[in-house]
Every structure is written in C-alpha cells, then in structure tokens.
Write a protein that holds these residues in place. Structure first.
Motif, mmCIF file in Angstrom:
data_model
loop_
_atom_site.group_PDB
_atom_site.id
_atom_site.type_symbol
_atom_site.label_atom_id
_atom_site.label_comp_id
_atom_site.label_asym_id
_atom_site.label_seq_id
_atom_site.Cartn_x
_atom_site.Cartn_y
_atom_site.Cartn_z
ATOM 1 N N ALA A 299 -11.915 -30.321 -92.985
ATOM 2 C CA ALA A 299 -12.950 -30.138 -91.978
ATOM 3 C C ALA A 299 -12.622 -28.929 -91.109
ATOM 4 C CB ALA A 299 -13.076 -31.386 -91.097
ATOM 5 N N SER A 300 -13.675 -28.322 -90.550
ATOM 6 C CA SER A 300 -13.489 -27.202 -89.640
ATOM 7 C C SER A 300 -14.474 -27.321 -88.488
ATOM 8 C CB SER A 300 -13.686 -25.879 -90.365
ATOM 9 O OG SER A 300 -14.986 -25.776 -90.887
ATOM 10 N N ILE A 301 -14.124 -26.669 -87.379
ATOM 11 C CA ILE A 301 -14.957 -26.726 -86.189
ATOM 12 C C ILE A 301 -14.885 -25.377 -85.481
ATOM 13 C CG2 ILE A 301 -13.064 -27.664 -84.767
ATOM 14 C CD1 ILE A 301 -15.208 -29.357 -83.290
ATOM 15 N N THR A 302 -16.023 -24.912 -84.966
ATOM 16 C CA THR A 302 -16.051 -23.642 -84.263
ATOM 17 C C THR A 302 -15.409 -23.767 -82.888
ATOM 18 O OG1 THR A 302 -18.303 -24.204 -83.564
ATOM 19 C CG2 THR A 302 -18.075 -22.754 -85.486
ATOM 20 N N SER A 303 -15.212 -22.622 -82.233
ATOM 21 C CA SER A 303 -14.463 -22.618 -80.978
ATOM 22 C C SER A 303 -15.109 -23.487 -79.907
ATOM 23 C CB SER A 303 -14.305 -21.191 -80.469
ATOM 24 O OG SER A 303 -15.572 -20.580 -80.294
ATOM 25 N N GLY A 304 -16.431 -23.481 -79.845
ATOM 26 C CA GLY A 304 -17.125 -24.287 -78.851
ATOM 27 C C GLY A 304 -17.454 -25.690 -79.316
ATOM 28 N N GLY A 305 -17.185 -25.976 -80.568
ATOM 29 C CA GLY A 305 -17.437 -27.306 -81.103
ATOM 30 C C GLY A 305 -18.854 -27.535 -81.592
ATOM 31 N N GLY A 306 -19.677 -26.486 -81.572
ATOM 32 C CA GLY A 306 -21.073 -26.686 -81.919
ATOM 33 C C GLY A 306 -21.366 -26.785 -83.404
ATOM 34 N N PHE A 307 -20.479 -26.251 -84.227
ATOM 35 C CA PHE A 307 -20.712 -26.275 -85.666
ATOM 36 C C PHE A 307 -19.488 -26.845 -86.369
ATOM 37 C CE2 PHE A 307 -24.712 -24.138 -85.815
ATOM 38 C CZ PHE A 307 -24.719 -23.324 -84.695
ATOM 39 N N LYS A 308 -19.757 -27.753 -87.304
ATOM 40 C CA LYS A 308 -18.690 -28.434 -88.029
ATOM 41 C C LYS A 308 -19.016 -28.435 -89.514
ATOM 42 C CE LYS A 308 -18.392 -31.496 -84.038
ATOM 43 N NZ LYS A 308 -18.458 -32.905 -83.551
ATOM 44 N N ASN A 309 -17.982 -28.339 -90.324
ATOM 45 C CA ASN A 309 -18.160 -28.432 -91.768
ATOM 46 C C ASN A 309 -17.141 -29.397 -92.355
ATOM 47 O OD1 ASN A 309 -20.306 -26.586 -92.787
ATOM 48 N ND2 ASN A 309 -19.131 -25.086 -91.628
ATOM 49 N N TYR A 310 -17.537 -30.043 -93.448
ATOM 50 C CA TYR A 310 -16.687 -31.053 -94.064
ATOM 51 C C TYR A 310 -16.626 -30.871 -95.582
ATOM 52 C CZ TYR A 310 -17.363 -33.401 -89.581
ATOM 53 O OH TYR A 310 -17.401 -33.689 -88.241
ATOM 54 N N ALA A 311 -15.509 -31.256 -96.161
ATOM 55 C CA ALA A 311 -15.432 -31.355 -97.615
ATOM 56 C C ALA A 311 -16.369 -32.473 -98.064
ATOM 57 C CB ALA A 311 -14.000 -31.659 -98.048
ATOM 58 N N SER A 312 -16.942 -32.317 -99.240
ATOM 59 C CA SER A 312 -17.888 -33.321 -99.729
ATOM 60 C C SER A 312 -17.234 -34.693 -99.875
ATOM 61 C CB SER A 312 -18.484 -32.873 -101.065
ATOM 62 O OG SER A 312 -17.458 -32.645 -102.016
ATOM 63 N N SER A 313 -15.931 -34.692 -100.137
ATOM 64 C CA SER A 313 -15.220 -35.956 -100.357
ATOM 65 C C SER A 313 -15.075 -36.790 -99.079
ATOM 66 C CB SER A 313 -13.838 -35.685 -100.954
ATOM 67 O OG SER A 313 -13.087 -34.836 -100.110
ATOM 68 N N VAL A 314 -15.240 -36.171 -97.909
ATOM 69 C CA VAL A 314 -15.055 -36.903 -96.648
ATOM 70 C C VAL A 314 -16.317 -36.938 -95.787
ATOM 71 C CG1 VAL A 314 -12.616 -36.234 -96.651
ATOM 72 C CG2 VAL A 314 -14.253 -34.961 -95.233
ATOM 73 N N LYS A 315 -17.353 -36.229 -96.206
ATOM 74 C CA LYS A 315 -18.573 -36.157 -95.394
ATOM 75 C C LYS A 315 -19.147 -37.552 -95.186
ATOM 76 C CE LYS A 315 -20.798 -32.438 -96.070
ATOM 77 N NZ LYS A 315 -21.643 -31.353 -96.643
ATOM 78 N N GLY A 316 -19.492 -37.845 -93.945
ATOM 79 C CA GLY A 316 -20.031 -39.157 -93.604
ATOM 80 C C GLY A 316 -18.963 -40.175 -93.224
ATOM 81 N N ARG A 317 -17.692 -39.852 -93.508
ATOM 82 C CA ARG A 317 -16.599 -40.775 -93.162
ATOM 83 C C ARG A 317 -15.658 -40.185 -92.110
ATOM 84 N NH1 ARG A 317 -12.881 -41.972 -96.848
ATOM 85 N NH2 ARG A 317 -13.092 -40.018 -98.005
ATOM 86 N N PHE A 318 -15.485 -38.874 -92.114
ATOM 87 C CA PHE A 318 -14.588 -38.208 -91.173
ATOM 88 C C PHE A 318 -15.405 -37.421 -90.146
ATOM 89 C CE2 PHE A 318 -10.581 -37.617 -94.087
ATOM 90 C CZ PHE A 318 -10.623 -38.973 -94.395
ATOM 91 N N THR A 319 -14.859 -37.313 -88.939
ATOM 92 C CA THR A 319 -15.503 -36.530 -87.880
ATOM 93 C C THR A 319 -14.454 -35.673 -87.180
ATOM 94 O OG1 THR A 319 -17.158 -38.262 -87.505
ATOM 95 C CG2 THR A 319 -16.876 -36.601 -85.776
ATOM 96 N N ILE A 320 -14.702 -34.371 -87.129
ATOM 97 C CA ILE A 320 -13.817 -33.456 -86.412
ATOM 98 C C ILE A 320 -14.416 -33.201 -85.033
ATOM 99 C CG2 ILE A 320 -14.922 -31.370 -87.346
ATOM 100 C CD1 ILE A 320 -12.133 -30.056 -87.389
ATOM 101 N N SER A 321 -13.543 -33.127 -84.035
ATOM 102 C CA SER A 321 -13.989 -32.837 -82.676
ATOM 103 C C SER A 321 -12.859 -32.118 -81.945
ATOM 104 C CB SER A 321 -14.381 -34.117 -81.939
ATOM 105 O OG SER A 321 -13.265 -34.982 -81.812
ATOM 106 N N ARG A 322 -13.164 -31.621 -80.760
ATOM 107 C CA ARG A 322 -12.145 -30.927 -79.980
ATOM 108 C C ARG A 322 -12.383 -31.108 -78.504
ATOM 109 N NH1 ARG A 322 -12.235 -25.034 -81.900
ATOM 110 N NH2 ARG A 322 -10.776 -24.683 -80.161
ATOM 111 N N ASP A 323 -11.309 -30.996 -77.735
ATOM 112 C CA ASP A 323 -11.369 -31.032 -76.285
ATOM 113 C C ASP A 323 -10.672 -29.766 -75.801
ATOM 114 O OD1 ASP A 323 -11.038 -31.428 -73.562
ATOM 115 O OD2 ASP A 323 -10.663 -33.562 -73.772
ATOM 116 N N ASN A 324 -11.444 -28.759 -75.430
ATOM 117 C CA ASN A 324 -10.845 -27.477 -75.045
ATOM 118 C C ASN A 324 -10.086 -27.567 -73.726
ATOM 119 O OD1 ASN A 324 -11.679 -26.247 -77.380
ATOM 120 N ND2 ASN A 324 -13.450 -25.220 -76.451
ATOM 121 N N ALA A 325 -10.404 -28.547 -72.892
ATOM 122 C CA ALA A 325 -9.662 -28.739 -71.648
ATOM 123 C C ALA A 325 -8.251 -29.259 -71.918
ATOM 124 C CB ALA A 325 -10.405 -29.688 -70.731
#
Length: 116
Positions: free
Chosen positions: A49-75
């Motif tokens: 999985a990947s996530i942009t600097s602001g967290g607005g766009f995320k991408n996932y491998a097909s094998s984990v899509k719908g089961r995994f969630t990437i997120s970030r807390d820049n603070a």
C-alpha cells in the motif's frame, strides 16, 4: 538521519486483525509519500500500500484491497497499516518505506504470522 521503526506485528488467527505502525524521524515526513511493503519467505518483496503526503490518495495491491487500510498522522510522524480479515498468505515481514532525497529508506520490519 532517516529512521523508520515498525511495530504492531504478531501471531494472529485467520480472519483476525492487526494494526501496524511506523514511526518516522529525520526527514520531512509531512511532505513525503509513504509505502508499506511485505516479504514472505522465499518470495520477493512486494508493495502492499502507498499513501500521498497529505493522505488524500491511497493505492493498494489487488491481494489486499478491501482488507487493508493505510493511513497517516502527520502530527505524530506515523504511518499505519490496518490489516483485517487476515489470511495465512498474508504471513510476511512488513516494512515501512520512504524515498527521500533520492535514497530509499527501510525500517527493520515487523513480523506478521497468520496461523491457527
């Protein structure tokens, strides 16, 4: 210097969940896209999985899509990977990654084992 420290791995039964964390330091975290990779025994490392600097766009491998969630807390300079409905084939060492100033940086990894 750039440091990435993963945590949160462990042994879980099929269908279970784990929340992985990656604490980052030594670089401009809030301006950096972040990635989670994994590597199973005898297999190549793969992008999960990947996530942009602001967290607005995320991408996932097909094998984990719908089961995994990437997120970030820049603070908190931390990126997370919420893993749900885990399967035995998700067993791997999970790594946090950043491409910064032309260099690839990796954490030490955290082991996720899915087994009954």
């Amino acid at each position: 210097q750039v440091q990435l420290v993963e945590s949160g791995g462990g042994l879980v039964q099929p269908g279970g969940s784990l929340r992985l964390s990656c604490a980052a330091s030594g670089f401009a975290f809030s301006r950096s896209p972040m990635r989670w990779y994994r590597q199973a025994p005898g297999k190549e490392r793969e992008l999960v999985a990947s996530i942009t600097s602001g967290g607005g766009f995320k991408n996932y491998a097909s094998s984990v899509k719908g089961r995994f969630t990437i997120s970030r807390d820049n603070a908190k300079n931390t990126v997370y990977l919420e893993t749900n409905s885990l399967k035995p084939e998700d067993t791997a060492v999970y790594y946090c990654n950043v491409l910064y100033d032309g260099n690839d940086y990796w954490g030490q990894g955290t082991q996720v084992t899915v087994s009954s």
